[in-house]
Write an enzyme that holds these catalytic residues in place. Sequence first.
Site, PDB file in Angstrom:
ATOM      1  N   GLY A   1     -67.115 -72.157 -24.718  1.00  0.00           N
ATOM      2  CA  GLY A   1     -66.804 -73.200 -25.504  1.00  0.00           C
ATOM      3  C   GLY A   1     -65.596 -72.879 -26.416  1.00  0.00           C
ATOM      4  O   GLY A   1     -65.276 -71.825 -26.412  1.00  0.00           O
ATOM      5  N   SER A   2     -65.506 -74.136 -27.421  1.00  0.00           N
ATOM      6  CA  SER A   2     -64.464 -73.447 -28.535  1.00  0.00           C
ATOM      7  C   SER A   2     -65.224 -73.836 -29.702  1.00  0.00           C
ATOM      8  O   SER A   2     -65.377 -74.834 -30.127  1.00  0.00           O
ATOM      9  CB  SER A   2     -63.257 -74.322 -28.096  1.00  0.00           C
ATOM     10  OG  SER A   2     -63.492 -75.611 -28.253  1.00  0.00           O
ATOM     11  N   GLY A   3     -65.081 -72.697 -30.526  1.00  0.00           N
ATOM     12  CA  GLY A   3     -65.862 -72.822 -31.780  1.00  0.00           C
ATOM     13  C   GLY A   3     -64.730 -73.078 -32.879  1.00  0.00           C
ATOM     14  O   GLY A   3     -63.628 -73.605 -32.655  1.00  0.00           O
ATOM     15  N   GLN A   4     -65.377 -72.702 -34.094  1.00  0.00           N
ATOM     16  CA  GLN A   4     -64.378 -72.747 -35.136  1.00  0.00           C
ATOM     17  C   GLN A   4     -63.127 -72.189 -35.131  1.00  0.00           C
ATOM     18  O   GLN A   4     -62.227 -72.665 -35.604  1.00  0.00           O
ATOM     19  CB  GLN A   4     -64.992 -72.344 -36.504  1.00  0.00           C
ATOM     20  CG  GLN A   4     -64.330 -72.520 -37.711  1.00  0.00           C
ATOM     21  CD  GLN A   4     -64.350 -73.676 -38.102  1.00  0.00           C
ATOM     22  OE1 GLN A   4     -65.541 -74.570 -37.807  1.00  0.00           O
ATOM     23  NE2 GLN A   4     -63.584 -74.301 -39.227  1.00  0.00           N
ATOM     24  N   PHE A   5     -63.047 -71.029 -34.375  1.00  0.00           N
ATOM     25  CA  PHE A   5     -61.823 -70.286 -34.316  1.00  0.00           C
ATOM     26  C   PHE A   5     -61.080 -70.166 -33.064  1.00  0.00           C
ATOM     27  O   PHE A   5     -60.176 -69.550 -32.944  1.00  0.00           O
ATOM     28  CB  PHE A   5     -62.421 -68.840 -34.805  1.00  0.00           C
ATOM     29  CG  PHE A   5     -62.833 -68.671 -35.960  1.00  0.00           C
ATOM     30  CD1 PHE A   5     -64.208 -68.122 -36.145  1.00  0.00           C
ATOM     31  CD2 PHE A   5     -62.153 -69.087 -37.096  1.00  0.00           C
ATOM     32  CE1 PHE A   5     -64.600 -67.827 -37.544  1.00  0.00           C
ATOM     33  CE2 PHE A   5     -62.629 -68.799 -38.515  1.00  0.00           C
ATOM     34  CZ  PHE A   5     -63.939 -68.298 -38.533  1.00  0.00           C
TER      35      PHE A   5
ATOM     36  N   VAL B   1     -61.071 -70.496 -28.508  1.00  0.00           N
ATOM     37  CA  VAL B   1     -61.977 -70.374 -27.262  1.00  0.00           C
ATOM     38  C   VAL B   1     -62.925 -69.151 -27.389  1.00  0.00           C
ATOM     39  O   VAL B   1     -62.519 -67.968 -27.957  1.00  0.00           O
ATOM     40  CB  VAL B   1     -61.086 -70.402 -26.054  1.00  0.00           C
ATOM     41  CG1 VAL B   1     -61.833 -69.904 -24.827  1.00  0.00           C
ATOM     42  CG2 VAL B   1     -60.185 -71.679 -25.909  1.00  0.00           C
ATOM     43  N   VAL B   2     -64.121 -69.293 -26.837  1.00  0.00           N
ATOM     44  CA  VAL B   2     -65.040 -68.191 -26.615  1.00  0.00           C
ATOM     45  C   VAL B   2     -65.484 -68.160 -25.297  1.00  0.00           C
ATOM     46  O   VAL B   2     -65.627 -68.864 -24.611  1.00  0.00           O
ATOM     47  CB  VAL B   2     -66.393 -68.286 -27.424  1.00  0.00           C
ATOM     48  CG1 VAL B   2     -67.156 -67.014 -27.202  1.00  0.00           C
ATOM     49  CG2 VAL B   2     -66.053 -68.587 -28.895  1.00  0.00           C
TER      50      VAL B   2
ATOM     51  N   ASP C   1     -73.732 -70.395 -43.643  1.00  0.00           N
ATOM     52  CA  ASP C   1     -73.796 -71.798 -42.957  1.00  0.00           C
ATOM     53  C   ASP C   1     -74.820 -71.666 -41.429  1.00  0.00           C
ATOM     54  O   ASP C   1     -74.506 -72.028 -40.431  1.00  0.00           O
ATOM     55  CB  ASP C   1     -72.395 -72.065 -41.968  1.00  0.00           C
ATOM     56  CG  ASP C   1     -72.248 -73.362 -41.270  1.00  0.00           C
ATOM     57  OD1 ASP C   1     -71.234 -73.412 -40.572  1.00  0.00           O
ATOM     58  OD2 ASP C   1     -73.142 -74.262 -41.379  1.00  0.00           O
TER      59      ASP C   1
ATOM     60  N   ASP D   1     -72.805 -65.598 -36.001  1.00  0.00           N
ATOM     61  CA  ASP D   1     -71.913 -65.987 -36.954  1.00  0.00           C
ATOM     62  C   ASP D   1     -72.132 -65.970 -38.273  1.00  0.00           C
ATOM     63  O   ASP D   1     -71.487 -66.487 -39.341  1.00  0.00           O
ATOM     64  CB  ASP D   1     -71.284 -67.396 -36.639  1.00  0.00           C
ATOM     65  CG  ASP D   1     -71.015 -67.312 -35.155  1.00  0.00           C
ATOM     66  OD1 ASP D   1     -71.178 -68.277 -34.385  1.00  0.00           O
ATOM     67  OD2 ASP D   1     -70.314 -66.221 -34.474  1.00  0.00           O
TER      68      ASP D   1
HETATM   69  C1  LIG Z   1     -72.314 -65.168 -28.187  1.00  0.00           C
HETATM   70  N1  LIG Z   1     -72.056 -66.578 -27.916  1.00  0.00           N
HETATM   71  C2  LIG Z   1     -71.256 -67.217 -28.410  1.00  0.00           C
HETATM   72  C3  LIG Z   1     -71.039 -68.723 -27.836  1.00  0.00           C
HETATM   73  C4  LIG Z   1     -69.979 -69.743 -28.619  1.00  0.00           C
HETATM   74  C5  LIG Z   1     -69.253 -70.385 -27.920  1.00  0.00           C
HETATM   75  C6  LIG Z   1     -68.407 -71.052 -28.671  1.00  0.00           C
HETATM   76  N2  LIG Z   1     -68.185 -71.240 -29.796  1.00  0.00           N
HETATM   77  C7  LIG Z   1     -69.209 -70.528 -30.779  1.00  0.00           C
HETATM   78  N3  LIG Z   1     -69.252 -70.688 -32.142  1.00  0.00           N
HETATM   79  N4  LIG Z   1     -69.749 -71.748 -32.451  1.00  0.00           N
HETATM   80  C8  LIG Z   1     -69.743 -71.856 -34.060  1.00  0.00           C
HETATM   81  C9  LIG Z   1     -69.145 -71.061 -34.779  1.00  0.00           C
HETATM   82  C10 LIG Z   1     -69.224 -71.079 -36.152  1.00  0.00           C
HETATM   83  C11 LIG Z   1     -68.583 -70.346 -37.147  1.00  0.00           C
HETATM   84  C12 LIG Z   1     -68.656 -70.617 -38.426  1.00  0.00           C
HETATM   85  C13 LIG Z   1     -67.739 -69.690 -39.298  1.00  0.00           C
HETATM   86  C14 LIG Z   1     -70.322 -70.223 -39.057  1.00  0.00           C
HETATM   87  C15 LIG Z   1     -68.506 -72.040 -38.944  1.00  0.00           C
HETATM   88  C16 LIG Z   1     -67.577 -69.265 -36.576  1.00  0.00           C
HETATM   89  C17 LIG Z   1     -67.531 -69.157 -35.034  1.00  0.00           C
HETATM   90  F1  LIG Z   1     -66.913 -68.243 -34.568  1.00  0.00           F
HETATM   91  C18 LIG Z   1     -68.423 -69.970 -34.263  1.00  0.00           C
HETATM   92  C19 LIG Z   1     -68.171 -69.940 -32.741  1.00  0.00           C
HETATM   93  O1  LIG Z   1     -67.752 -68.867 -32.256  1.00  0.00           O
HETATM   94  C20 LIG Z   1     -70.190 -69.548 -30.196  1.00  0.00           C
HETATM   95  C21 LIG Z   1     -71.128 -69.181 -31.042  1.00  0.00           C
HETATM   96  O2  LIG Z   1     -70.765 -68.088 -31.838  1.00  0.00           O
HETATM   97  C22 LIG Z   1     -71.876 -69.124 -26.846  1.00  0.00           C
HETATM   98  C23 LIG Z   1     -72.782 -68.284 -26.327  1.00  0.00           C
HETATM   99  N5  LIG Z   1     -73.609 -68.606 -25.237  1.00  0.00           N
HETATM  100  C24 LIG Z   1     -73.407 -69.768 -24.563  1.00  0.00           C
HETATM  101  C25 LIG Z   1     -74.347 -69.719 -23.349  1.00  0.00           C
HETATM  102  C26 LIG Z   1     -74.161 -70.706 -22.334  1.00  0.00           C
HETATM  103  N6  LIG Z   1     -73.459 -71.873 -22.694  1.00  0.00           N
HETATM  104  C27 LIG Z   1     -72.639 -71.732 -23.727  1.00  0.00           C
HETATM  105  N7  LIG Z   1     -72.807 -70.740 -24.846  1.00  0.00           N
HETATM  106  C28 LIG Z   1     -73.044 -66.735 -26.802  1.00  0.00           C
HETATM  107  O3  LIG Z   1     -73.712 -65.905 -26.177  1.00  0.00           O
END
Ligand SMILES: Cn1cc(-c2ccnc(-n3ncc4cc(C(C)(C)C)cc(F)c4c3=O)c2CO)cc(Nc2ccncn2)c1=O
Length: 272
Positions: free
Chosen positions: A18-22, A24-25, A132, A150
């Site tokens: 997914g793509s979070g705040q910062f 792509v993850v 948060d 996070d």
């Molecule tokens: C560790 N981790 C992170 C994620 C994942 C993926 C995309 N965005 C995020 N997010 N989501 C939210 C987020 C929020 C912040 C604040 C500073 C608190 C606003 C800062 C972030 F950096 C994130 C981030 O990176 C995450 C959360 O860090 C998904 C996982 N797992 C799965 C499994 C199956 N399908 C989807 N994701 C997982 O195991």
Amino acid sequence: HDKWEIDPQELMLLEELGSGQFGVVRRGKWRGSIDVAVKMMKEGTMSEDDFIEEAKVMTKLQHTNLVQLYGVCSKNRPIFIVTEYMRHGSLLNYLRRHEQSLTSNQGLLLDMCIQICKGMAYLERHNYIHRDLAARNCLVGSENIVKVADFGLARYVLDDQYTSSGGSKFPIKWAPPEVLNYTRFSSKSDVWAYGVLMWEVFTCGKMPYGRLKNTEVVEKVQKGLILEKPKMCYKEVYDVMRKCWSQLPETRPSFRVLKEQLVTVAQRLLVD
Ligand SMILES: Cn1cc(-c2ccnc(-n3ncc4cc(C(C)(C)C)cc(F)c4c3=O)c2CO)cc(Nc2ccncn2)c1=O
């Protein structure tokens, strides 16, 4: 040798999570076998040097209900943040996807809340504020394990829409009066957010205050309006939620006290 520095050559990047705040993850493998999630920090989204300094502290925060930070790849750009991998993704999506089976299982919902409370009590003990806390920022692993993710990262977001309480991305619906008025964060403002998170859990992921606009929520919260009891939530559980929404931070229970109260409620409810 900087323990928190990870060699990118020891990482194998797999599918996007997914793509979070910062940015792509992606899921990945570290040293061939360890499942990890890798945040690839989009340039300009985070104050990187401050974060890299803080990473040394964050890697020391270790608890079964906290998503473990394994380390960072900070020698090149974009920097990578490497954490533990949680196979079922965000708690919010999990609640929404499993609403049917979860509505009849209050014991499981309460157990999820207790797990998060334990992770937050650990952060509280270490004087660490999440800033948060919400169901979207918790993750679900195998065997209904739930962990807080996070924590503390909000301090490094550069987007004012997120950081200023007037911004469009500020989590108004999870914020207590002292944060809305003075952005005064504390473990007691995390407790307020935790109460809203409990409400999210017992409604299987509904949006707090429904379709009310942020400005309307600010007005109502300052007038003392609180979220109504979710239909399928025991009154004793709602009574705990309400304590998290005391107007004054000092009247709210600590996470340590909350955990004891929730475990007591769970024992009484699940015995009957
Ligand atoms: C560790 N981790 C992170 C994620 C994942 C993926 C995309 N965005 C995020 N997010 N989501 C939210 C987020 C929020 C912040 C604040 C500073 C608190 C606003 C800062 C972030 F950096 C994130 C981030 O990176 C995450 C959360 O860090 C998904 C996982 N797992 C799965 C499994 C199956 N399908 C989807 N994701 C997982 O195991």
